[in-house]
Design an enzyme around this catalytic site. Structure first.
Site, mmCIF file in Angstrom:
data_model
loop_
_atom_site.group_PDB
_atom_site.id
_atom_site.type_symbol
_atom_site.label_atom_id
_atom_site.label_comp_id
_atom_site.label_asym_id
_atom_site.label_seq_id
_atom_site.Cartn_x
_atom_site.Cartn_y
_atom_site.Cartn_z
ATOM 1 N N GLU A 58 0.843 -1.208 0.000
ATOM 2 C CA GLU A 58 0.000 0.000 0.000
ATOM 3 C C GLU A 58 0.871 1.248 0.000
ATOM 4 O O GLU A 58 0.564 2.228 -0.680
ATOM 5 C CB GLU A 58 -0.954 0.008 1.198
ATOM 6 N N GLU A 71 -1.283 -2.501 -10.164
ATOM 7 C CA GLU A 71 -1.241 -3.674 -9.280
ATOM 8 C C GLU A 71 -0.082 -4.619 -9.593
ATOM 9 O O GLU A 71 0.616 -5.082 -8.694
ATOM 10 C CB GLU A 71 -2.581 -4.414 -9.285
#
Ligand code: B3K
Ligand code: ZN
Length: 881
Positions: free
Chosen positions: A305, A327
């Site tokens: 994150e 991602e």
């Protein structure tokens, strides 16, 4: 019912309107929160129709009760806009204007956990991918980027802490016991990165000095009882910040970075700008309550994150088809970070093992899709292993093809060229290409083509010519909607190993390549002729798993045992051990299928294990991996038709025979790795624990007396959750229910206050191999600690049972399937995202025998008869297509 329509990448159009500024005011009430939104809008000049007419402004909005709309201060009459269940449309707006909307939403009733919702009495948000439309009317698409100012108003007693993105700029008291805080985020961001949290929370505070000398306040916000579980996340955060500066030159860009732990969360965590929101399972850890695996997950997710701050936030995605741009790249970054923090070979082994079981299965199943899909019905269904893990493998290939320096030049260029932009995968690849001079035209097929390529390798040694010719052939099986497959660029890192276990010098077409080379397979078939080879070598192929493919080579078991001992590549030593074990397991499966339950395990596997247990000491963490037989899921992946009973029996039998023959060695291994001194979450200690618990697991496989004693003593000593959980699991999974049941009861009494520990309690029980487990699952669904509205509970109980207890989930009476379908039907109403994920095992029916296929299809059809959410509809339709 009208069927949900698919959205296509080919239809992408730039937004007609941009939002220059977003000002939000939340008046928080659990069942009626008022959201006032002021947008400064500007029509994109290319989108204007005619000389001064503007195109309609179409805003997304769902589950909203509209109170008022005004434009430039004038309240609109109800015939001046159009409103539907999903959109608010305004026509004839001035090219630049200010739009104000006021809506009321019901966070307390939001069980989908998208948008603003209430979890354990606190407010929190999840907006990616399309949750912001459940908060207010907005152009909910990632290529609309704006600065945000957010004022949060709430009751001070219930919600003393009010958080949003960016920096706090104002705070104060209001009448009626309320207070407010205003947050300003100076960075352009799409609305999916918006976040708000309000609750009675406490913080673990620390700070980090960036490479340019700025001080950043770090805050981890949790419920008071969890404050003693935040140290590991804080340590991981600081390590991530430093690593991203050193390895990618990326510095943090706000004065404050916050993490909040929430109990009800669909995914692991969310990278909202400056305010990451985490599933409590991915941030909270202390040694009493969390296993070593959980510690490593916390480290990896915190890093993931945090890394998104650049790969995702500063540079975001143009549209959701580009999801892997952020991602895949960010997973590659977090995998590299974890490899640097721990054992790089073990990290690679774990990641590959996961990819080859779960992602390969996805890529061979009904929902197979490319790393960049061409269409979707529900984007939430595309947060998949393919987008994340295969996407990471594709970035890894780019990094390895370019080499460290050029890859860094490429990533610097990518960030520089796209900072503050919503980018595409082409933007990423073109930066890599520009920085290296390499042509990626053919390589781009990795993003467009679904399915796992198979590479068949064969070798011919010519003693007279002193050559070794390696031939590689690639094919990719058709996937749904994609019959034709083109050859990919497949980097095959390899060496040729001599009879005395050394890498031979490689000479290819006159060029000396050293002891290892990367062959680039770009055509359907290619041969590589190595010269100057005196004796037949054993090829070591796909070292480090250099491409996400299935590699076939007709190794003899002797060659596998040889490479397991001598390959200079650590990954391939493990891989050859796994291949040898797989061959031995397949023998046992064949014996089971012909009714021979007396079959003996291949001596060569026993010898290999003896070598591992008594030979030269190797890295403990790698040894623990090497002593682990291929998982049932991995074995199943290798079968044409999955025989769950044969797989389960073979694995159990192999384990028992290994334990019987090597009992003394396992006992010695156990004692050699017992903990000395204080617990610490260091890599060295984790390796010892995993090795010790691997030894114990073998001993318990034969319910050995000494093993039983050790397991009970380990549970009683209770130094840390890793050891407690390992011992408890082995006792509960043994036939000795008189030992397992009281231990479970004592555990529940001790930990009933801690939801994350109770998740483990559920998981331990539902993986019990005995046939009584199904009743246990139904019984536990009624347990007070279980809740269908909490995704962690659903995963721990239902997900673990259906995904990991294969032999019982696939019971031939269909009861396992029925149970899962019942849960999917309920969750379809409560939380469609989780429903569409938990259903996965049912969708893979084509891999099983006809009887099981029919039973699974019956359940899917039963689900199809419900009024389905888009999420479940898409998965079920694709499965039954
Ligand atoms: N970006 C989020 C995923 C959100 C998914 C929402 N359905 C977590 C992550 O990959 O970091
Ligand atoms: Zn991510």
């Amino acid at each position: 019912m009208s069927q949900p329509a698919a959205i296509h990448l080919a239809d992408y159009q730039a937004p007609a309107w941009q939002v220059l500024e977003t000002r939000l005011t939340f008046e928080l009430e659990p069942s009626a929160t008022r959201v006032t939104t002021v947008l400064t809008l500007e029509c994109n000049p290319d989108a204007a129709i005619g000389s001064d007419a503007t195109p309609p402004l179409v805003l997304n909005g769902e589950h909203l009760t509209l109170e008022r709309v005004s434009v430039d201060g004038r309240v609109l009459a109800s015939d001046e806009f159009t409103i539907s269940e999903t959109h608010l449309t305004l026509d004839g707006l001035p090219a630049r204007c200010e739009l104000e909307t006021v809506v009321v939403i019901d966070p307390a009733a939001n069980t989908a956990l998208e948008g603003l919702y209430v979890s354990s009495g606190m407010f929190c948000t999840q907006c990616e991918a399309e949750g912001f439309r459940r908060i207010t009317y907005y152009p909910d698409r990632p290529d609309v980027m704006s600065v945000f100012t957010t004022t949060v108003i709430g009751d001070k007693a219930h919600y003393p802490i009010l958080l949003s993105n960016g920096n706090p700029v104002e705070r104060g008291e209001l009448e009626g016991g309320r207070h407010f805080v205003t947050w300003q985020d100076p960075h352009l961001k799409p609305c999916y990165l918006f976040a708000l949290v309000a609750g009675d929370l406490v913080k673990h505070a620390d700070s980090f000095t960036t490479m340019s000398g700025r001080d950043v306040a770090l805050e981890i916000w949790v419920e008071p009882e969890n404050l003693d579980k935040t140290q590991h996340a804080m340590t991981s955060l600081k390590a991530s910040m430093k690593w991203d500066e050193e390895v990618y030159g990326r510095e943090y860009d706000l004065d404050i970075f916050m993490i909040v732990a929430v109990n009800d969360f669909n995914m692991g965590a969310m990278e909202n700008k400056g305010l990451n929101i985490f599933n409590s399972s991915c941030v909270l850890a202390n040694h009493d309550t969390a296993t070593d695996a959980a510690f490593q997950r916390v480290e990896g997710v915190v890093a993931h994150e945090y890394f998104h701050n650049w790969s995702g936030n500063r540079v975001t995605c143009r549209d959701w088809f580009q999801l892997s741009l952020k991602e895949g790249f960010t997973v590659y970054r977090d995998q590299s970070f974890s490899a640097d923090m721990n054992s790089a070979p073990v990290k690679r082994i774990e990641d590959v093992a996961m990819l080859r079981t779960a992602q390969f299965a996805e890529d061979a199943g009904p929902t197979a899709h490319p790393v960049r899909p061409a269409s979707y019905i529900e984007i939430s269904n595309f947060y998949t292993l393919t987008i994340y893990e295969k996407g990471s493998e594709v970035v890894r290939m780019v990094a390895n093809l370019l080499g460290k320096e050029a890859f860094r030049r490429g990533s610097d260029l990518y960030f520089a060229q796209n900072d503050g932009r919503a980018a595409t995968i082409e933007d990423f690849i073109s930066a890599m290409s520009e920085a290296s001079g390499r042509d990626f035209t053919q390589f781009m097929r990795w993003y467009a083509q679904a399915g796992t390529p198979e590479v068949a390798a064969s070798g011919v040694f010519d003693a007279t010519a002193k050559t070794y010719t390696l031939t590689l052939r690639q094919t990719t099986a058709p996937t749904p909607g994609q019959n034709e497959k083109l050859p990919l660029v497949i980097p095959v890192r390899m060496g040729l190993v001599s009879a005395d276990g050394h890498d031979l010098p490689l000479v290819l077409e006159g060029a000396s390549l050293g002891s290892e080379s990367v062959l680039e397979l770009t055509e359907a078939e290619q041969s590589f002729v190595f010269t100057g080879i005196e004796h037949a070598p054993v090829p070591s192929l796909l070292r480090g798993f250099s491409a996400p493919v299935k590699l076939g080579f007709d190794y003899s078991r002797e060659q596998l045992a040889f490479l397991m001992q001598h390959d200079s590549d650590g990954f391939n030593r493990w891989e050859c051990g796994q291949r040898l074990a797989l061959a031995a397991l397949e023998d046992l499966m064949a014996a089971f299928q012909r009714g021979d339950k007396q079959a003996h395990l291949d001596e060569r596997l026993l010898a290999a294990y003896r070598f591992l247990l008594t030979g030269e000491p190797t890295d403990r963490a790698v040894l623990a991996e090497m002593l682990t037989l291929p998982s049932e899921a991995y074995i199943a992946e290798q079968q044409a038709v999955v025989d769950v009973d044969a797989i389960h029996w073979a694995r159990k039998t192999a384990k028992a025979q290994l334990a019987t023959v090597l009992r003394e060695e396992f006992v010695a291994l156990y004692h050699a790795n017992e903990q000395q001194g204080e617990y610490a979450p260091t890599f060295e200690q984790m390796a010892r624990r995993s090795l010790k618990n691997a030894a114990l697991s073998y001993l318990m496989g034969i319910e050995d007396k000494e093993g039983m004693r050790l397991a009970q003593a380990q549970l009683a000593a209770a130094h840390n959750m890793t050891d407690v959980r390992a011992a408890l699991t082995l006792l509960v999974h043994s036939s000795r229910t008189e030992l397992g049941n009281p231990a479970l009861k004592a555990f529940a009494e001790r930990w009933s206050h801690d939801p994350l520990v109770m998740d483990q309690w559920f998981a331990i029980q539902v993986t019990r191999p005995q046939a009584d487990v199904l009743d246990r699952v139904r019984f536990l669904m009624e347990h007070p600690a279980f809740s269908l509205t909490n995704p962690n509970k659903v995963r721990a109980l239902i997900g673990t049972f259906a995904g990991q207890n294969r032999v019982n989930f696939h019971r031939i009476d269909g009861e396992g399937y029925r149970l899962l379908a019942d849960v999917v039907i309920e969750l379809n109403r409560l939380n469609p995202d989780i429903a569409a994920r938990i259903i996965t095992p049912l969708t893979r029916f084509k891999r099983f025998d006809a009887a099981r296929q029919a039973l699974m299809k019956t359940e899917l059809e039963r689900i199809r008869n419900e009024k389905l959410s888009r999420n479940v509809y898409e998965v079920v339709e694709k499965a039954l297509a």
